[in-house]
Design a protein around this motif. Structure first.
Motif, PDB file in Angstrom:
ATOM      1  N   HIS A 198      53.210-114.675   6.151  1.00  0.00           N
ATOM      2  CA  HIS A 198      53.342-113.605   5.167  1.00  0.00           C
ATOM      3  C   HIS A 198      52.887-114.076   3.796  1.00  0.00           C
ATOM      4  N   LYS A 199      52.257-113.177   3.031  1.00  0.00           N
ATOM      5  CA  LYS A 199      51.704-113.565   1.720  1.00  0.00           C
ATOM      6  C   LYS A 199      52.776-114.049   0.749  1.00  0.00           C
ATOM      7  N   ARG A 200      54.028-113.666   0.977  1.00  0.00           N
ATOM      8  CA  ARG A 200      55.089-114.083   0.037  1.00  0.00           C
ATOM      9  C   ARG A 200      55.229-115.603  -0.049  1.00  0.00           C
ATOM     10  N   VAL A 201      54.847-116.321   1.022  1.00  0.00           N
ATOM     11  CA  VAL A 201      55.014-117.782   0.975  1.00  0.00           C
ATOM     12  C   VAL A 201      54.129-118.411  -0.105  1.00  0.00           C
ATOM     13  N   TYR A 202      53.123-117.670  -0.544  1.00  0.00           N
ATOM     14  CA  TYR A 202      52.213-118.210  -1.558  1.00  0.00           C
ATOM     15  C   TYR A 202      52.504-117.692  -2.971  1.00  0.00           C
ATOM     16  N   ILE A 203      53.078-116.503  -3.062  1.00  0.00           N
ATOM     17  CA  ILE A 203      53.129-115.868  -4.389  1.00  0.00           C
ATOM     18  C   ILE A 203      54.536-115.539  -4.883  1.00  0.00           C
ATOM     19  N   ASP A 204      55.545-115.747  -4.056  1.00  0.00           N
ATOM     20  CA  ASP A 204      56.895-115.340  -4.441  1.00  0.00           C
ATOM     21  C   ASP A 204      57.656-116.532  -5.055  1.00  0.00           C
ATOM     22  N   PRO A 205      58.041-116.437  -6.332  1.00  0.00           N
ATOM     23  CA  PRO A 205      58.749-117.541  -6.984  1.00  0.00           C
ATOM     24  C   PRO A 205      60.058-117.912  -6.281  1.00  0.00           C
ATOM     25  N   GLU A 206      60.715-116.938  -5.663  1.00  0.00           N
ATOM     26  CA  GLU A 206      61.962-117.222  -4.943  1.00  0.00           C
ATOM     27  C   GLU A 206      61.708-118.106  -3.738  1.00  0.00           C
ATOM     28  N   VAL A 207      60.616-117.806  -3.038  1.00  0.00           N
ATOM     29  CA  VAL A 207      60.263-118.632  -1.883  1.00  0.00           C
ATOM     30  C   VAL A 207      59.953-120.050  -2.361  1.00  0.00           C
ATOM     31  N   PHE A 208      59.248-120.136  -3.481  1.00  0.00           N
ATOM     32  CA  PHE A 208      58.907-121.457  -4.033  1.00  0.00           C
ATOM     33  C   PHE A 208      60.172-122.265  -4.322  1.00  0.00           C
ATOM     34  N   GLU A 209      61.145-121.646  -4.979  1.00  0.00           N
ATOM     35  CA  GLU A 209      62.382-122.368  -5.311  1.00  0.00           C
ATOM     36  C   GLU A 209      63.079-122.863  -4.046  1.00  0.00           C
ATOM     37  N   LEU A 210      63.065-122.033  -3.017  1.00  0.00           N
ATOM     38  CA  LEU A 210      63.678-122.453  -1.745  1.00  0.00           C
ATOM     39  C   LEU A 210      62.890-123.583  -1.092  1.00  0.00           C
ATOM     40  N   GLU A 211      61.563-123.518  -1.208  1.00  0.00           N
ATOM     41  CA  GLU A 211      60.738-124.611  -0.664  1.00  0.00           C
ATOM     42  C   GLU A 211      61.093-125.931  -1.342  1.00  0.00           C
ATOM     43  N   MET A 212      61.307-125.863  -2.663  1.00  0.00           N
ATOM     44  CA  MET A 212      61.617-127.094  -3.398  1.00  0.00           C
ATOM     45  C   MET A 212      62.928-127.699  -2.899  1.00  0.00           C
ATOM     46  N   GLU A 213      63.869-126.815  -2.586  1.00  0.00           N
ATOM     47  CA  GLU A 213      65.175-127.276  -2.135  1.00  0.00           C
ATOM     48  C   GLU A 213      65.143-127.711  -0.660  1.00  0.00           C
ATOM     49  N   ARG A 214      64.471-126.917   0.157  1.00  0.00           N
ATOM     50  CA  ARG A 214      64.623-127.129   1.604  1.00  0.00           C
ATOM     51  C   ARG A 214      63.483-127.931   2.239  1.00  0.00           C
ATOM     52  N   ILE A 215      62.283-127.862   1.673  1.00  0.00           N
ATOM     53  CA  ILE A 215      61.196-128.707   2.196  1.00  0.00           C
ATOM     54  C   ILE A 215      61.130-129.991   1.378  1.00  0.00           C
ATOM     55  N   TRP A 216      60.880-129.832   0.079  1.00  0.00           N
ATOM     56  CA  TRP A 216      60.722-131.021  -0.782  1.00  0.00           C
ATOM     57  C   TRP A 216      62.057-131.725  -1.012  1.00  0.00           C
ATOM     58  N   GLY A 217      63.148-131.041  -0.811  1.00  0.00           N
ATOM     59  CA  GLY A 217      64.464-131.657  -0.960  1.00  0.00           C
ATOM     60  C   GLY A 217      64.979-132.261   0.332  1.00  0.00           C
ATOM     61  N   GLN A 218      64.219-132.127   1.430  1.00  0.00           N
ATOM     62  CA  GLN A 218      64.665-132.713   2.704  1.00  0.00           C
ATOM     63  C   GLN A 218      63.665-133.695   3.303  1.00  0.00           C
TER      64      GLN A 218
END
Lengths: 160, 438
Positions: free
Chosen positions: B18-38
């Protein structure tokens, strides 16, 4: 400053070079360089060596020729947006001669660049090594020392 | 309200994202916590901190500041770059040497290189307050886990992450190959770093690495410009120029790219190439070859050369080029901004010409002034802009779906398949749903 240096002529020459980069005309710009001419923009302060250290640019004539062709290539998408610059050059000084007799000229520059709907500012010093020839000059080397060479810059698609 | 797991799960299908994974700031914040934070995140190389007290600072995701430092016993630590007192960032410079101890600029607390608090000024003010200087909460805190593989230092904010080698899985072979290309079996950072700001989402660059459907399109202009000029030169002059063998393979055919193959692993890692790659036809420096054979013998040397990969991604932060000896590190900043660092490596024991070629490659391909990087970035920018359209919600990754070969610990597919992207999004989903380490 030694008496035999015509700084006004040097100034004229640097302004001429800058004008070919303001509205880029790499054909004319390249004609100002000697066959062994180089253009160097280090990626760190006080860098001594373009070969054993990393640079943003280190072009010799061959790379300049490739860049000239790439710059106007219809499929170079980063060049779809026009790039226009305004170079201001000042504090032009004669800084001696190199071992092979080239005139060493240092100057300060500020370049405002317009590209992709954004205006950016670059500043720093130039060091030109000039070959005196027929009342004018050829550039043996130009070194561009940005005040922030280590910063994360966006694409720089034209020589500064 | 934060995104629910059900909403996150709907953003990634097996063949679409889905396009939101690239443009949604909320998704980005979660990525920082759950991908980059793990996940294990690349910090730096041990050769950047050769002496006791040498340090290197970076962020582990878009915010969390850390410092990699070598202590007097030679151990390398990754610490939170935060004073145990009021929380000030302790080390401001990117690199340097903290002689003796780290000292906070604010109230002068000092810390050993392993993070242990050393001294605090005017300590009597804490008498009978319940404050205990020996309490480890006053130290600079170690990150949950840090580890090094052949000198490459990673850290994770998760204590649930498996050990580094398990996490790398078969992609570890590429680190071995990079280091084995040194006659001494070791590499070191050399020649400085390039930093390149990208005003778009961080995932485009890692999706582009092994997207072999793009080079002949995006880089057609530089390949043609180089070829046009080279054609005017005498053949002997061309042979002396490494630029030709670096630039021209970017115009490789779809058949050549397909032939490279892509190999994907658990946790999102992948590489393309193996038996061959766009770097496979580089000339071999005779002096280098001599030293390799002296170190390893003919047969082993051939074996080392024959494992020739293009890019290897250690999802999400690091991509390495074994045959070129440079790496790129992704440092996310915001949903539409990240910085790429390009580091070049010296093969210890190899002649200087090898490092010079590495630096030439980094400059020609990865610098802000190159004729390759800016065209890639231009395309990422256009995707970033285009995805704001409501014309479709989806980005496809169908190429050669269903033809991947499952080999147990890895999946193999064609070089022009979307196996790389599908591998990344399988990991994306696991991390985002917090199922990666369960």
């Amino acid at each position: 400053m030694s008496a035999d240096i015509d700084l006004i002529a040097v100034e004229d020459f640097l302004y001429q070079e800058a004008s070919y980069l303001d509205n880029p005309d790499l054909e004319k710009w390249l004609a100002l360089y000697s066959p062994d001419g180089t253009y160097w923009m280090p990626a760190s302060e006080n860098q001594h060596d373009p070969v054993n250290e990393i640079s943003h640019f280190y072009d010799d004539r061959v790379m300049m020729e490739i860049r000239k062709r790439n710059f106007v290539h219809p499929r170079a998408s980063s060049k779809d947006s026009a790039v226009r610059c305004s170079h201001l050059i000042g504090n032009i000084r004669h800084a001696g001669r190199s071992d092979n007799g080239d005139l060493i000229i240092t100057s300060n520059f500020q370049v405002v660049m317009f590209y992709r709907e954004e205006q950016r500012v670059f500043a720093g010093t130039y060091q030109h090594h000039l070959i005196e020839r027929n009342n004018s000059f050829l550039i043996r080397s130009k070194r561009v020392n940005l005040i922030n060479p280590e910063a994360a810059h966006k694409s720089i698609i034209i020589y500064l | 309200m934060p995104l629910s797991n059900a909403e996150i799960a709907r953003l990634v299908e097996d063949r679409r994202v889905h396009k939101r994974v690239y443009i949604d700031p909320e998704v980005f914040e979660l990525e920082m916590e759950r991908i980059w934070g793990q996940a294990w995140i690349y910090i730096g190389h041990e050769s950047q901190v050769p002496k006791a007290g040498d340090y290197f600072t970076t962020n582990i995701n878009h915010k969390v500041p850390v410092v990699m430092v070598r202590d007097k016993h030679g151990a390398v630590h990754v610490l939170h770059n935060r004073c145990g007192h009021k929380g000030a960032k302790l080390v401001e410079q990117r690199s340097g040497n903290a002689r003796g101890a780290f000292r906070c600029a604010y109230h002068g607390w000092t810390f050993q290189h392993d993070g242990q608090v050393l001294k605090i000024p005017n300590e009597t003010g804490y008498d009978n307050t319940g404050f205990d200087l020996k309490d480890s909460c006053n130290n600079m805190q170690k990150v949950a886990q840090s580890a090094s593989y052949r000198g490459f230092v990673f850290a994770t904010l998760s204590s649930d992450a498996p050990d580094l080698e398990t996490w790398m899985g078969g992609a570890k072979d590429c680190f071995d190959n990079l280091c084995d290309r040194s006659p001494e079996g070791e590499v070191e950072v050399a020649g400085g770093v390039l930093r390149y700001e990208h005003d778009c989402n961080w995932k485009y660059i890692i999706e582009n690495l092994n997207d072999t459907m793009h080079p002949m399109v995006v880089h057609q202009s530089v390949v043609q410009a180089a070829q046009d000029y080279i054609d005017t030169l005498p053949e002997e002059a061309v042979k002396q120029r490494s630029e030709a063998e670096i630039i021209l393979p970017f115009g490789g055919s779809y058949e050549n790219m397909e032939h490279m193959g892509i190999t994907g692993f658990k946790y999102g890692h992948h590489y393309d190439g193996g038996k061959t790659s766009i770097h496979a036809d580089y000339s071999v420096d005779p002096e280098y070859h001599k030293r390799m054979v002296a170190a390893y013998g003919e047969e082993r040397t051939k074996e080392i050369y024959s494992f020739n990969t293009h890019n290897t991604l250690y999802y999400p932060s690091l991509t390495i080029k074994t045959a070129v000896q440079n790496i790129r590190v992704v440092r996310p900043v915001a949903v539409d901004k990240f910085v790429v660092e390009t580091w070049s490596f010296r093969l210890k024991g190899a002649p200087d010409t090898m490092l010079q070629r590495t630096l030439l490659y980094s400059r020609l391909i990865n610098s802000v002034g190159s004729m390759v990087g800016p065209d890639d970035l231009e395309c990422y920018r256009r995707v970033q802009d285009g995805l704001h359209s409501d014309a479709s919600e989806w980005v496809e990754m169908y190429r050669q779906f269903g033809r991947d070969e499952d080999l147990g610990d890895r999946v193999r597919g064609g070089g022009t398949s979307d196996l790389d992207m599908r591998t990344e999004y399988a990991a994306w989903r696991d991390y985002m749903l917090q199922e990666a380490f369960s």
